[in-house]
Motif scaffolding. Sequence first.
Motif, mmCIF file in Angstrom:
data_model
loop_
_atom_site.group_PDB
_atom_site.id
_atom_site.type_symbol
_atom_site.label_atom_id
_atom_site.label_comp_id
_atom_site.label_asym_id
_atom_site.label_seq_id
_atom_site.Cartn_x
_atom_site.Cartn_y
_atom_site.Cartn_z
ATOM 1 N N TYR A 181 23.084 8.590 -13.047
ATOM 2 C CA TYR A 181 24.466 9.038 -12.407
ATOM 3 C C TYR A 181 25.313 7.868 -12.960
ATOM 4 N N GLU A 182 24.995 6.961 -12.679
ATOM 5 C CA GLU A 182 25.847 5.648 -13.267
ATOM 6 C C GLU A 182 26.000 5.601 -14.407
ATOM 7 N N ILE A 183 25.084 5.952 -15.474
ATOM 8 C CA ILE A 183 25.180 5.859 -17.007
ATOM 9 C C ILE A 183 26.328 7.046 -17.366
ATOM 10 N N TYR A 184 26.101 8.288 -16.724
ATOM 11 C CA TYR A 184 27.027 9.339 -17.100
ATOM 12 C C TYR A 184 28.340 8.957 -16.581
ATOM 13 N N ALA A 185 28.592 8.244 -15.439
ATOM 14 C CA ALA A 185 30.197 7.715 -15.216
ATOM 15 C C ALA A 185 30.468 6.929 -16.122
ATOM 16 N N ILE A 186 29.622 6.005 -16.622
ATOM 17 C CA ILE A 186 29.843 5.158 -17.660
ATOM 18 C C ILE A 186 30.530 5.881 -19.089
ATOM 19 N N VAL A 187 29.755 6.848 -19.519
ATOM 20 C CA VAL A 187 29.932 7.837 -20.678
ATOM 21 C C VAL A 187 31.279 8.212 -20.339
ATOM 22 N N ASN A 188 31.613 9.031 -19.355
ATOM 23 C CA ASN A 188 32.771 9.520 -18.679
ATOM 24 C C ASN A 188 33.879 8.556 -18.916
ATOM 25 N N SER A 189 33.739 7.430 -18.596
ATOM 26 C CA SER A 189 34.953 6.337 -18.471
ATOM 27 C C SER A 189 35.195 5.946 -20.036
ATOM 28 N N LEU A 190 34.290 5.881 -20.999
ATOM 29 C CA LEU A 190 34.533 5.817 -22.576
ATOM 30 C C LEU A 190 35.226 6.707 -22.948
ATOM 31 N N ALA A 191 34.991 7.805 -22.765
ATOM 32 C CA ALA A 191 35.618 9.146 -23.199
ATOM 33 C C ALA A 191 37.139 8.882 -22.570
ATOM 34 N N ALA A 192 37.236 8.689 -21.143
ATOM 35 C CA ALA A 192 38.451 8.582 -20.832
ATOM 36 C C ALA A 192 39.328 7.426 -21.442
ATOM 37 N N GLN A 193 38.869 6.341 -22.166
ATOM 38 C CA GLN A 193 39.423 5.339 -22.808
ATOM 39 C C GLN A 193 39.997 5.951 -24.340
ATOM 40 N N GLY A 194 39.501 6.875 -24.530
ATOM 41 C CA GLY A 194 39.875 7.455 -25.845
ATOM 42 C C GLY A 194 38.640 7.218 -26.919
ATOM 43 N N LYS A 195 37.677 7.161 -26.399
ATOM 44 C CA LYS A 195 36.459 6.599 -27.263
ATOM 45 C C LYS A 195 35.865 8.358 -27.770
ATOM 46 N N ALA A 196 35.326 8.284 -28.822
ATOM 47 C CA ALA A 196 34.451 9.540 -29.203
ATOM 48 C C ALA A 196 33.129 9.158 -28.833
ATOM 49 N N VAL A 197 32.231 9.880 -28.205
ATOM 50 C CA VAL A 197 30.865 9.796 -27.926
ATOM 51 C C VAL A 197 30.025 10.830 -28.384
ATOM 52 N N LEU A 198 28.921 10.516 -28.879
ATOM 53 C CA LEU A 198 28.015 11.478 -29.254
ATOM 54 C C LEU A 198 26.894 11.302 -28.572
ATOM 55 N N VAL A 199 26.250 12.224 -27.687
ATOM 56 C CA VAL A 199 25.117 12.221 -26.845
ATOM 57 C C VAL A 199 24.046 12.972 -27.512
ATOM 58 N N ILE A 200 22.855 12.254 -27.655
ATOM 59 C CA ILE A 200 21.802 12.981 -28.124
ATOM 60 C C ILE A 200 20.847 13.095 -27.050
ATOM 61 N N SER A 201 20.166 14.083 -26.792
ATOM 62 C CA SER A 201 19.478 14.167 -25.592
ATOM 63 C C SER A 201 18.268 15.351 -25.725
ATOM 64 N N SER A 202 17.264 15.082 -25.073
ATOM 65 C CA SER A 202 16.461 16.082 -25.048
ATOM 66 C C SER A 202 16.413 17.053 -24.002
ATOM 67 N N GLU A 203 17.050 16.295 -22.962
ATOM 68 C CA GLU A 203 17.227 17.242 -21.694
ATOM 69 C C GLU A 203 18.491 18.033 -21.773
ATOM 70 N N LEU A 204 18.341 19.362 -21.898
ATOM 71 C CA LEU A 204 19.660 20.288 -22.112
ATOM 72 C C LEU A 204 20.492 20.326 -20.909
ATOM 73 N N PRO A 205 20.014 20.258 -19.505
ATOM 74 C CA PRO A 205 20.860 20.248 -18.405
ATOM 75 C C PRO A 205 21.829 18.879 -18.666
ATOM 76 N N GLU A 206 21.235 17.885 -19.093
ATOM 77 C CA GLU A 206 22.103 16.695 -19.450
ATOM 78 C C GLU A 206 23.200 16.907 -20.267
ATOM 79 N N LEU A 207 23.062 17.339 -21.270
ATOM 80 C CA LEU A 207 23.901 17.752 -22.396
ATOM 81 C C LEU A 207 25.026 18.796 -21.806
ATOM 82 N N LEU A 208 24.417 19.896 -21.224
ATOM 83 C CA LEU A 208 25.519 20.625 -20.633
ATOM 84 C C LEU A 208 26.219 20.149 -19.472
#
Lengths: 411, 511
Positions: free
Chosen positions: B446-473
């Motif tokens: 959960y904390e890592i997802y929050a970090i990813v969100n904040s990176l996007a909020a700062q205007g960065k582009a994030v590409l997430v590779i994941s085997s867990e489809l719910p995570e991507l969704l």
Amino acid sequence: MSLDVVPGSDVRAPAEAPRRLRINPRQSGIYVAFALIVVLFAVLTDGALLRPGNISNIIVQNSYVLILAVGMMLVIISGHIDLSVGSVVAVTGAICAVLTVQLGLPWWLAVLATLVAGALIGAAQGYWIAYFGIPAFIVTLAGMLVFRALTLTVLGNQGIGPFPDEIRTLANGFTGGYLGNVGLGPLGGADLVSLLAGVLVVVGFGVAQWRSRRARQGYGQSVDPMPLFVGKIVFAAVVVLFVVVQLARFRNLPWVLVLLAVLALGYSLMASRSVFGRHVYAVGGNLQAATLSGVRVRPVTFWVFVNMGVLAALAGVIFAGRLNQAGPTAGTAFELDAIAAAFIGGAAVQGGVGKVVGAITGGLIMGVINNGMSLIGAPSERVMLVKGLVLLAAVAYDVWTKRRSGAVAVR
Amino acid sequence: MTDHILRMRGITKSFPGVTALRDVELSVRRGEIHGVCGENGAGKSTLMKILSGVYQHGSYTGQVVFDGEDCAFGGIRDSEARGIVIIHQELALVPQLSIAENLFLGNERATRGLIDWNRTNHAAERHLRRVGLRENPTTPAGALGVGKQQLVEIAKALSKEVRLLILDEPTAALNDDDSAHLLDLLRGLRDEGITCVVISHKLGEIIDVADTVTILRDGRTIETLDVRADQLTEERLIAGMVGRDLEHRFPPREPTAPGEEVLRIEDWTVHSPTQPDRRVVDGATLSLCRGEIVGLAGLMGAGRTELAMSVFGRSYGVRISGRIFKDGKEIDVRSVRAAIRHGIAYVSEDRKRHGLNLVADVKRNVSAAGLGLLANRGWVNEHEELRVAERFRDRLRIKTPDVLAPTHTLSGGNQQKVVLAKWMFTEPDVLILDEPTRGVDVGAKYEIYAIVNSLAAQGKAVLVISSELPELLGLCDRIYALSAGRVTGELTAGEATQERLMRYMTQEDRR
């Protein structure tokens, strides 16, 4: 960049960091072991170990191994090994002898040329290791044979000597009494320059430690409690001053001690503070992570070996100068002493861990064992036995402490 | 009347300074599949190490009763002699040895001290058939994919006449197909009377395959649930594991319109370094915009990591072709340094192998990629470095006594945050996160997802590779599907479902 990036995450509040004593048993262990070994032999030899002349002897006798140990520490931190240094000591000693004795070059030019030759030797080996990808063990094993062969080719079966006075002084001589002597009461007269140098080192060390402590406190880092901090500095000061006073009473400071002090300080700073030094640790700690962090792994490895070559050449000059002749068997088994010094001094077998000061302490531990045992008249096979066991014990202790801390981490 | 093959009672195990297990109970019925769940550090692995004898009898307190008998294992050999076999998360096959040699390693089919190869290979073939693996037993184990290696491990367990099979994260490295096959195999083994204990972070799988689930938290047994009778759901399991209801597995995020395009990868083709004729990535075209979180879905072997690493300074692959545009201008990313200079960061899939220098302290790991920002003429400003590390420790809530602690002492989730900190410090415009939450517990996810969100909020582009489809969704604005090195589909968050993604991910025909 001041966003609180984990808003509303109440999974677990970050635990308040406990202010705990940071003592790394592996790093401080060798200083304690060194102190114990010195005390042991001081008692066994009825104090002969600590007599002015003997202290001077220990330093001069071990100087070349200590120089090699500094370079070897970096090699081992980077995750490699160098078996060729003993042969490189021999061949560079021979080169220096040919340049001075046979070709009559000025001493400084000859020394410089020898160091360059050492660098080229290091570069040759570093090329195969870093750019061709052959394990250092193999390359330097080959180097060990090749450079011994070159030595024998140059020297034939006899040594070349004598060396110019300047080189002999560097290896064996002492600083002059530029400011005369002062009386130290019952201890007799002592050289003022040596004493001042000692005081300067102690003050410098104290100030540096104090500043780094203040800086760490400024960033809210945990530091040693005051009594321990002061205790460490006082202990170091007492040791340095004791050694310096003894030396000053004997024949002033050996030039090699000055050289060693400069090397120790310079390489310590380089290892911990320079980008290059950091990259050496990164490469040895995790090669792939370093590569993916943008570290140019190959040049780092290459230069570590070039550096080893230069230091081996320096050791070669000093060893030859001390014996006043470059001999075909010079440097035999020095690589083993240097490697042992690094491991006793806290290097990790897998690389990525170690300190320059540790290598020097490790070298001194072996030097004191050598010297102390010969003072009590132990035969050389017994000295060898003890040194071997000390090396084994040091690394066993390293593995043991690691396993203990690992058991906590891997739940 | 229930018949328990295994009862562990009152197990307490302490390490210097920590109590890893406190009075833990575990009862496993004969012939069932028993799931064990818990966050990282909950004590699952420790419990299994006691059961398999890695931690010897006497180093813990409590009782282990297997098949009605009190057990006092002095090592793995003792537990294996009783038919308890553990398969670890890190596979323990010797890659250079053949499948058959691996199967009988330490248990060789020999006559008078000489190995009987006919017997070995013949027996190996029989065991391989049982696990549904059609491979020649003389094939080197290293030539197999992870999924097949996993099957070899199980065949190896079967060759030891296993009665209780323990699997630690058996599907962590498997794609969905291989996972499904493995779970089927476990059901088959159950029907043959072999009891299984499965440790897994993949809760859906546990519910799917297990009969009973035991939840551990902070070294204690929280509860044991019957999957069918209790109508177990993932939410219910998570609640037990974290000790509270996790209403949302993903932190809320304000939808923002994506900004202009930051990175464009065009017609990117990469060949395998071992088989230079094989295209691992085949004409892939992707684009990332400012403030956008983009997913990259694909089965194992689809070329996701290979795509990312080849873009990141050509760290993978040979004969790479294609073009990369940054902010509309074509760039040349020949080396990792060039990639970093162009503002690209890559958080690798395997943090221990590719991400961290575990023997070094947290501070030095944080500064490792951005050391140049802290240096002046080749000398590192150590005070500034300390300040940076402290700042990231606060921001990302890295749980460590201080930043001078060696990185290997941190838990998986916190190590992952250290890797994130390392790359955030380089001030990238584009972050590629490869399996950012693998082996990370629910809370830290959960904390890592929050970090990813904040990176996007700062205007960065994030590409997430994941085997867990719910995570991507749950995380992404847009998802690319990759199959056999080709981009087979692109879906927005609104359009994407697991089923649609899976269809693209398994699409094999050419466009």
